[in-house]
Design an enzyme around this catalytic site. Structure first.
Site, PDB file in Angstrom:
ATOM      1  N   SER A 143       0.864  -1.192   0.000  1.00  0.00           N
ATOM      2  CA  SER A 143       0.000   0.000   0.000  1.00  0.00           C
ATOM      3  C   SER A 143       0.891   1.229   0.000  1.00  0.00           C
ATOM      4  O   SER A 143       2.042   1.167   0.478  1.00  0.00           O
ATOM      5  CB  SER A 143      -0.867   0.008   1.257  1.00  0.00           C
ATOM      6  N   TYR A 156      -1.274  -1.245  10.194  1.00  0.00           N
ATOM      7  CA  TYR A 156      -1.454  -1.512   8.758  1.00  0.00           C
ATOM      8  C   TYR A 156      -0.215  -1.057   7.967  1.00  0.00           C
ATOM      9  O   TYR A 156       0.310  -1.799   7.130  1.00  0.00           O
ATOM     10  CB  TYR A 156      -2.716  -0.797   8.282  1.00  0.00           C
ATOM     11  N   ALA A 158       2.840  -0.615   9.022  1.00  0.00           N
ATOM     12  CA  ALA A 158       3.992  -1.478   9.336  1.00  0.00           C
ATOM     13  C   ALA A 158       3.868  -2.812   8.596  1.00  0.00           C
ATOM     14  O   ALA A 158       4.859  -3.322   8.054  1.00  0.00           O
ATOM     15  CB  ALA A 158       4.079  -1.707  10.840  1.00  0.00           C
ATOM     16  N   LYS A 160       2.366  -3.355   5.779  1.00  0.00           N
ATOM     17  CA  LYS A 160       2.547  -3.135   4.333  1.00  0.00           C
ATOM     18  C   LYS A 160       4.005  -2.808   4.001  1.00  0.00           C
ATOM     19  O   LYS A 160       4.503  -3.156   2.931  1.00  0.00           O
ATOM     20  CB  LYS A 160       1.590  -2.037   3.844  1.00  0.00           C
ATOM     21  N   ILE A 189      -8.302   2.803  -3.474  1.00  0.00           N
ATOM     22  CA  ILE A 189      -9.004   1.974  -4.466  1.00  0.00           C
ATOM     23  C   ILE A 189     -10.418   1.699  -3.953  1.00  0.00           C
ATOM     24  O   ILE A 189     -10.606   1.377  -2.776  1.00  0.00           O
ATOM     25  CB  ILE A 189      -8.250   0.633  -4.700  1.00  0.00           C
TER      26      ILE A 189
END
Ligand code: NAD
Length: 248
Positions: A143, A156, A158, A160, A189
């Site tokens: 991401s 999240y 960390a 990714k 998205i």
């Protein structure tokens, strides 16, 4: 000839959203599709049927990507059923957002396990097959916040960022076996994951995107197709941003 004729692709968390769009894109280019999701329910069955209607072999498997044994078991089943695995897309992911000071250990562990450990689990289970074949392409769905960080998403972001480190390391460790590994960093998205955001959060995102809109799952799938196919035969250890120009 289709770009992925004769290839087998394994995509995690692909009953819906970006994973489903990837499965459809790769199938349109002739790949057989094995995909996983938490349950073999109506949503997974519908995706499986859409894939089969494209004229390829396709099968859904229920498995928790965060579980090491479960993953090895399902990969064994897939190899038995499909014979080989040429493309692995580590796509399964969740968010459990919150400011760090209020983040619970459970929120941290869940996101790291489902997003990052799952990518290790599947890479670990699939790599022996790819080494035997002397070819393979692994794609980690990271991401933009894995590169830039994001307030309220320490867990999240960390996870990714970890997926990028994992892809780069696999690229270095297995390049000599003709196995490539890359990461995709999508921005905003439009999927069920982002439908959970408030109007205020959406407006803030849109302001920060030069193209002034969210991306579609298929716009991520098209880049996945590039990395999965021989169009990217000399691309490994890279992160491709699919973010409308947001992270430059
Ligand atoms: P989504 O929530 O629509 O789909 C995720 C899928 O993963 C679901 O089908 C879910 O059931 C499955 N899943 C969840 N936990 C799982 C587990 N433990 N084992 C197996 N499957 C599991 O999300 P999406 O928007 O399609 O996101 C797909 C990937 O793309 C995720 O890794 C996400 O972090 C990443 N991503 C999404 C966006 C976005 O804006 N939507 C942006 C950047 C990155």
């Amino acid at each position: 000839m289709k770009l992925l004729a004769g290839k087998v692709a394994l995509i995690t968390g692909a009953a819906r959203g970006i994973g489903k769009a990837i499965a459809l894109r790769l199938a349109q280019e002739g790949a057989s599709i094995a995909f996983t999701d938490l349950a073999y329910d109506d949503v997974a069955r519908a995706t499986e049927n859409e894939l089969i209607a494209l004229g390829v072999k396709a099968k859904a498997f229920a498995s928790n990507a965060a579980n090491f044994e479960d993953t090895h078991h399902v990969v064994d089943e897939i190899v038995k059923e499909f014979g080989h695995i040429d493309i692995l897309v580590n796509n399964a992911g969740i968010t459990r957002d919150g400011l760090l000071m209020r983040m619970t250990e459970q929120q941290w562990d869940m996101v790291i396990n489902v997003n990052l450990k799952s990518a290790f689990n599947f890479t670990h289970a699939v790599i022996p097959t790819m080494v035997r074949q002397k070819s393979g392409s692994i794609i980690n769905m990271s991401s933009v916040v894995g590169v830039s960080g994001n307030a309220g998403q320490a867990n999240y972001s960390a996870s990714k960022a970890g997926m990028i480190g994992l892809a780069k390391s696999v690229a270095k460790e297995f390049g000599s076996r003709n196995i490539r590994a890359n990461a995709i960093a999508p921005g905003f998205i439009e999927t069920e994951m982002t439908h959970a955001l408030t109007d205020e959060q959406r407006a803030k995102w849109a302001e920060a995107i030069p193209l002034r809109r969210g991306g579609s799952p298929d716009e991520v799938a098209k880049v996945t197709l590039f990395l999965a196919s021989d169009l990217s035969s000399y691309v490994s250890g890279q992160v491709i941003h699919v973010c409308g120009g947001m992270n430059t």
